[in-house]
Design a protein around this motif. Structure first.
Motif, PDB file in Angstrom:
ATOM      1  N   PRO A 136     159.984   4.376 104.825  1.00 11.13           N
ATOM      2  CA  PRO A 136     158.917   5.202 104.259  1.00 11.13           C
ATOM      3  C   PRO A 136     159.535   6.887 104.537  1.00 11.13           C
ATOM      4  O   PRO A 136     159.176   7.761 103.954  1.00 11.13           O
ATOM      5  CB  PRO A 136     157.654   4.928 104.801  1.00 11.13           C
ATOM      6  N   MET A 138     162.048   8.249 104.966  1.00  3.55           N
ATOM      7  CA  MET A 138     163.355   8.823 103.993  1.00  3.55           C
ATOM      8  C   MET A 138     162.879   9.068 102.808  1.00  3.55           C
ATOM      9  O   MET A 138     163.689   9.982 102.210  1.00  3.55           O
ATOM     10  CB  MET A 138     164.492   7.813 103.786  1.00  3.55           C
ATOM     11  N   LEU A 139     161.558   9.011 102.257  1.00  5.60           N
ATOM     12  CA  LEU A 139     161.278   9.469 100.977  1.00  5.60           C
ATOM     13  C   LEU A 139     160.692  10.756 100.970  1.00  5.60           C
ATOM     14  O   LEU A 139     160.096  11.175 102.092  1.00  5.60           O
ATOM     15  CB  LEU A 139     160.457   8.440 100.644  1.00  5.60           C
ATOM     16  N   SER A 140     160.676  11.416  99.663  1.00  5.20           N
ATOM     17  CA  SER A 140     160.060  12.637  99.653  1.00  5.20           C
ATOM     18  C   SER A 140     158.610  12.515  99.941  1.00  5.20           C
ATOM     19  O   SER A 140     157.917  11.823  98.891  1.00  5.20           O
ATOM     20  CB  SER A 140     160.150  13.124  98.175  1.00  5.20           C
ATOM     21  N   PRO A 141     157.800  13.400 100.689  1.00  4.40           N
ATOM     22  CA  PRO A 141     156.294  13.140 101.142  1.00  4.40           C
ATOM     23  C   PRO A 141     155.593  13.627 100.056  1.00  4.40           C
ATOM     24  O   PRO A 141     154.488  13.019  99.598  1.00  4.40           O
ATOM     25  CB  PRO A 141     156.156  14.417 102.316  1.00  4.40           C
ATOM     26  N   ALA A 142     156.159  14.697  99.090  1.00  2.00           N
ATOM     27  CA  ALA A 142     155.308  14.912  97.935  1.00  2.00           C
ATOM     28  C   ALA A 142     155.223  13.884  96.787  1.00  2.00           C
ATOM     29  O   ALA A 142     154.282  13.669  96.521  1.00  2.00           O
ATOM     30  CB  ALA A 142     156.255  16.103  97.343  1.00  2.00           C
ATOM     31  N   VAL A 143     156.430  13.238  96.662  1.00  4.88           N
ATOM     32  CA  VAL A 143     156.679  12.383  95.696  1.00  4.88           C
ATOM     33  C   VAL A 143     155.817  11.069  95.849  1.00  4.88           C
ATOM     34  O   VAL A 143     154.744  10.443  95.097  1.00  4.88           O
ATOM     35  CB  VAL A 143     157.888  11.933  95.213  1.00  4.88           C
ATOM     36  N   VAL A 144     156.193  10.761  97.192  1.00  5.08           N
ATOM     37  CA  VAL A 144     155.171   9.476  97.677  1.00  5.08           C
ATOM     38  C   VAL A 144     153.747   9.727  97.817  1.00  5.08           C
ATOM     39  O   VAL A 144     152.886   8.993  97.689  1.00  5.08           O
ATOM     40  CB  VAL A 144     155.814   9.005  98.747  1.00  5.08           C
ATOM     41  N   ASN A 146     151.955  11.760  96.230  1.00  5.51           N
ATOM     42  CA  ASN A 146     151.205  11.812  95.056  1.00  5.51           C
ATOM     43  C   ASN A 146     150.881  10.577  94.404  1.00  5.51           C
ATOM     44  O   ASN A 146     149.935  10.128  93.964  1.00  5.51           O
ATOM     45  CB  ASN A 146     152.100  12.452  94.020  1.00  5.51           C
ATOM     46  N   PHE A 147     151.919   9.371  94.616  1.00  5.16           N
ATOM     47  CA  PHE A 147     151.650   8.067  94.457  1.00  5.16           C
ATOM     48  C   PHE A 147     150.405   7.471  95.205  1.00  5.16           C
ATOM     49  O   PHE A 147     149.522   6.512  94.885  1.00  5.16           O
ATOM     50  CB  PHE A 147     152.872   7.243  94.575  1.00  5.16           C
ATOM     51  N   THR A 149     147.524   8.886  95.744  1.00  3.10           N
ATOM     52  CA  THR A 149     146.388   9.247  95.302  1.00  3.10           C
ATOM     53  C   THR A 149     146.276   8.025  94.341  1.00  3.10           C
ATOM     54  O   THR A 149     144.864   7.738  93.994  1.00  3.10           O
ATOM     55  CB  THR A 149     146.443  10.558  94.325  1.00  3.10           C
ATOM     56  N   PHE A 150     146.932   7.535  93.907  1.00  3.19           N
ATOM     57  CA  PHE A 150     146.844   6.156  92.764  1.00  3.19           C
ATOM     58  C   PHE A 150     146.292   4.925  93.676  1.00  3.19           C
ATOM     59  O   PHE A 150     145.506   4.271  93.236  1.00  3.19           O
ATOM     60  CB  PHE A 150     148.198   5.901  92.149  1.00  3.19           C
ATOM     61  N   ASN A 260     149.057  18.729 100.039  1.00  3.93           N
ATOM     62  CA  ASN A 260     148.593  19.431  98.884  1.00  3.93           C
ATOM     63  C   ASN A 260     148.557  18.574  97.675  1.00  3.93           C
ATOM     64  O   ASN A 260     147.799  18.902  96.865  1.00  3.93           O
ATOM     65  CB  ASN A 260     150.010  20.328  98.588  1.00  3.93           C
ATOM     66  N   LEU A 261     149.133  17.379  97.685  1.00  8.57           N
ATOM     67  CA  LEU A 261     149.100  16.518  96.602  1.00  8.57           C
ATOM     68  C   LEU A 261     148.291  15.642  96.769  1.00  8.57           C
ATOM     69  O   LEU A 261     147.658  14.778  95.843  1.00  8.57           O
ATOM     70  CB  LEU A 261     150.620  16.071  96.470  1.00  8.57           C
TER      71      LEU A 261
ATOM     72  N   ASN B 250     164.321  15.841  98.887  1.00 11.74           N
ATOM     73  CA  ASN B 250     163.049  15.557  98.978  1.00 11.74           C
ATOM     74  C   ASN B 250     161.989  16.974  99.130  1.00 11.74           C
ATOM     75  O   ASN B 250     160.932  16.653  99.013  1.00 11.74           O
ATOM     76  CB  ASN B 250     162.640  14.669 100.579  1.00 11.74           C
ATOM     77  N   TRP B 281     150.136   6.817  85.255  1.00  5.72           N
ATOM     78  CA  TRP B 281     150.743   6.308  86.332  1.00  5.72           C
ATOM     79  C   TRP B 281     151.818   5.349  86.117  1.00  5.72           C
ATOM     80  O   TRP B 281     152.836   5.557  87.018  1.00  5.72           O
ATOM     81  CB  TRP B 281     149.382   5.478  86.999  1.00  5.72           C
ATOM     82  N   ILE B 295     168.141   7.514  97.865  1.00  3.20           N
ATOM     83  CA  ILE B 295     167.488   7.532  99.059  1.00  3.20           C
ATOM     84  C   ILE B 295     167.563   6.321  99.850  1.00  3.20           C
ATOM     85  O   ILE B 295     167.952   6.151 100.747  1.00  3.20           O
ATOM     86  CB  ILE B 295     166.105   8.324  99.322  1.00  3.20           C
TER      87      ILE B 295
END
Lengths: 319, 317
Positions: A136, A138-144, A146-147, A149-150, A260-261, B250, B281, B295
């Motif tokens: 977890p 290593m992943l983009s905080p923004a992209v993850v 955002n997910f 929220t789902f 923010n996301l 990222n 989604w 990554i």
């Protein structure tokens, strides 16, 4: 001095002479080379980090607005700073930030250290599981983020479904992102999910750095496992734990992308951490002077706290 | 993990302790993986399956998410669609079942390419500058060395949003806003501090005697740096590069504030993939999955070097 001038006339490689002397004769001198090597980095940092910082300081004393670049700029002195330090919204944002930093750091440190302690027992396959746990972060905080929220959707989200299933409530009876009491915890959960492995990794390094003979001596002295943990493991791993707390503290003080996301600071301003306030002032209401002053205040705060903390850390290290 | 395994003697944990520790860690790992597995599963669900209640674990895979990620579609009347010829490939077929036709490619691929160019460009630059400076700090007497090093580190304490305001103004003035070059320079400046600190640690560990010997053999200082130090520092350079790459890959805050189209990277783009009535989604999950693959591969390949990069070189083992 005499032998220096003598050695500077020697033919090369005939006798092993002081390397320093040789250097002065051939190729670029070290002084020039050091200058050549370091300057590009410093120039880049000056251009893209320090110049903007100085500009921010200047803007914080003016009424400049970035969306009205041609309006005359008025010098206001420290007006913005006074405004900010007496603004209840700013204090609310600082409080939200402080709560966020406190809870994430506490939770991540407790779970992270616990995991490190367990992994240090070297069960079979611990390498593979450690790598999985690390993913977890290593992943983009923004992209993850955002997910997530789902996952937090009241009716269809997996998180709500699982929590509802475990607690016997209906999955649509609570809104992690829309409820004023739950939304701060929603961002803490995602942050802990992402960054607990980070703390774990640093703690693991600390635990592995404790030499075995100390434990062996404790065994000989018939110290209980419990006693060994409190008297050996924890004190010796403490500098590492403190290091992890420092890094997480600085990072979460600046937290922007994930929050923010996930919530955008909402509902209302219950999750409005400092960076979100900054973004709203700078890029939504275009109060450039005001936001610059707030940026400087934030920077000074982080810098000051980090410095005090590092001093404490060094004291612990030197014990 | 690379951390040295020391042979335990009397302090070996008992097999039972190990089993208990192992099962607790595995439990945590499984829980931590659920969101990631869910992203991958959602990317191959149909929109209806993605938002079903209760959430579906077993479903018929659908390519619609990936189709919606790569294409833009326009709504048409069934009569009009009937007048068209046979569907142009799988995505068109799926679109037509929803009374739409594929209108063209989406922006995902260009955004992904931007991410690649900006991440690799800034990594190469940051590692190059960082290696030179790290060598300079490690080997030469630099006035105010410690102050300079601390200054380089402190550039990371500023919230990105705070720096973004003047950079936004500066880039607007010199024409770098929304350009790849502007983003490359910006990410380089953020990464170079990490690169200098990490590489200085690695270069400090290479004995000076190697260079001295080379120079006595007739190399200049610069030749000794290129032919002796660089080969020795390869591991450190690779580890540093990967950390710079992960950051640039990222990064979101600067990207969302300073790019709008031309140079926009994937992180600001993925969250705004909108379907009919809110976020699409499966398409978001498909975009996220593709974005995470590189990554995840990196992490698995370089887990040995993770520790030093994460701690700014503070932890040496």
């Amino acid at each position: 001095m005499n032998d220096l001038s003598a050695s500077s006339r020697i033919t090369y490689g005939a006798v092993p002479v002081q390397a320093a002397v040789v250097r002065r004769i051939r190729g670029l001198s070290d002084k020039v080379l050091a200058w050549l090597f370091i300057t590009p980095t410093i120039v880049l940092l000056l251009a893209i980090n320090i110049f903007p910082l100085v500009w921010t300081i200047y803007l914080s004393f003016t009424n400049y607005r970035a969306n009205r670049a041609n309006a005359p700029v008025k010098w206001l002195g420290i007006d913005w700073y006074q405004t900010i330090l007496t603004d209840p919204d700013i204090w609310a944002a600082m409080q939200v930030t402080a709560h966020f930093v406190f809870w994430t750091v506490v939770i991540e440190t407790v779970i992270g250290f616990g995991l490190a302690f367990l992994i240090d027992k070297k069960f079979r396959g611990h390498g593979m599981w450690t790598t999985i746990i690390l993913l977890p972060m290593m992943l983009s905080p923004a992209v993850v983020g955002n997910f997530w929220t789902f996952l937090y959707q009241p009716q269809i989200g997996l998180f709500n479904y699982v929590v509802g299933f475990l607690t016997g409530r209906s999955a649509s009876s609570f809104q992690m992102l829309g409820d004023v009491t739950l939304s701060p915890w929603a961002i803490v959960i995602v942050d802990a999910w992402m960054w607990t492995p980070y703390v774990m990794l640093i703690c693991l390094a600390g635990l592995r750095s404790i030499p075995d003979y100390i434990y062996e001596a404790a065994e000989v002295d018939r110290a209980s496992k419990w006693r060994q943990f409190w008297s050996i493991t924890l004190p010796m791993a403490l500098p590492f734990i403190m290091l992890a707390v420092l890094f997480r503290g600085i990072e979460n003080f600046k937290m922007f992308d994930m929050v923010n996301l996930l919530t955008g600071g909402g509902p209302g301003s219950t999750t409005e951490v400092a960076s979100i306030t900054l973004k709203r002032a700078a890029f939504e209401s275009w109060r450039t002077g005001y936001s610059s002053a707030f940026a400087i205040i934030l920077f000074v705060t982080v810098f000051g706290l980090a410095n005090i903390y590092v001093k404490a850390l060094n004291r612990v290290k030197s014990r | 993990m690379s951390i040295a395994n020391t042979a335990h003697s009397v302090v070996e944990p008992s097999p039972n302790t190990r089993r208990l520790a192992g099962s607790l860690v595995v439990l945590y790992a499984v829980i931590t993986m659920i969101p990631l597995v869910w992203i991958v599963l959602t990317s191959v669900k149909s929109p209806d399956d993605a938002i079903s209640y209760p959430p579906k674990v077993f479903f018929t895979p659908s390519l619609e998410g990936f189709c919606n990620l790569f294409t833009t579609r326009s709504r048409q009347t069934p009569e009009f669609i009937r007048t068209l010829g046979p569907p142009q490939g799988t995505c068109d077929e799926i679109a037509r079942s929803r009374n739409m036709v594929v209108a063209g490619p989406s922006n995902y691929v260009p955004r992904f390419v931007n991410s690649l160019i900006i991440a690799f460009g800034s990594t190469v630059l940051a590692v190059a500058l960082g290696t030179l400076s790290a060598y300079g700090f490690s080997r030469f007497r630099v006035p105010l060395k410690d102050d300079l090093l601390f200054f380089i580190l402190s550039t990371r304490m500023m919230p990105p949003i705070a720096v973004a305001i003047p950079i936004y103004l500066m880039y607007r003035t010199i024409g770098l806003s929304d350009t790849r070059l502007g983003m490359i320079l910006l990410y380089t400046s953020v990464n170079v501090s990490l690169a200098v600190w990490l590489l200085k640690g690695f270069i400090d560990e290479i004995p000076r005697e190697y260079e001295e010997a080379a120079m006595i053999d007739g190399y200049t200082r610069f030749q000794a740096f290129v032919k002796v130090v660089l080969p020795q520092a390869t591991t450190g350079i690779a580890a540093t590069a990967i950390f710079c790459l992960i950051f640039a890959w990222n990064e979101y805050a600067f990207a969302v504030l300073l790019t709008s189209g031309n140079a926009q990277t994937a992180p600001p783009f993925i969250p705004i993939i909108i379907g009919e009535g809110g976020q699409d989604w499966p398409a978001v999950a498909a975009g996220t999955t593709l974005f995470l693959v590189p990554i995840v591969l990196f992490t698995v390949l370089l887990r040995k070097h993770l520790l030093r990069g994460i701690t700014f070189g503070a932890v040496r083992k």
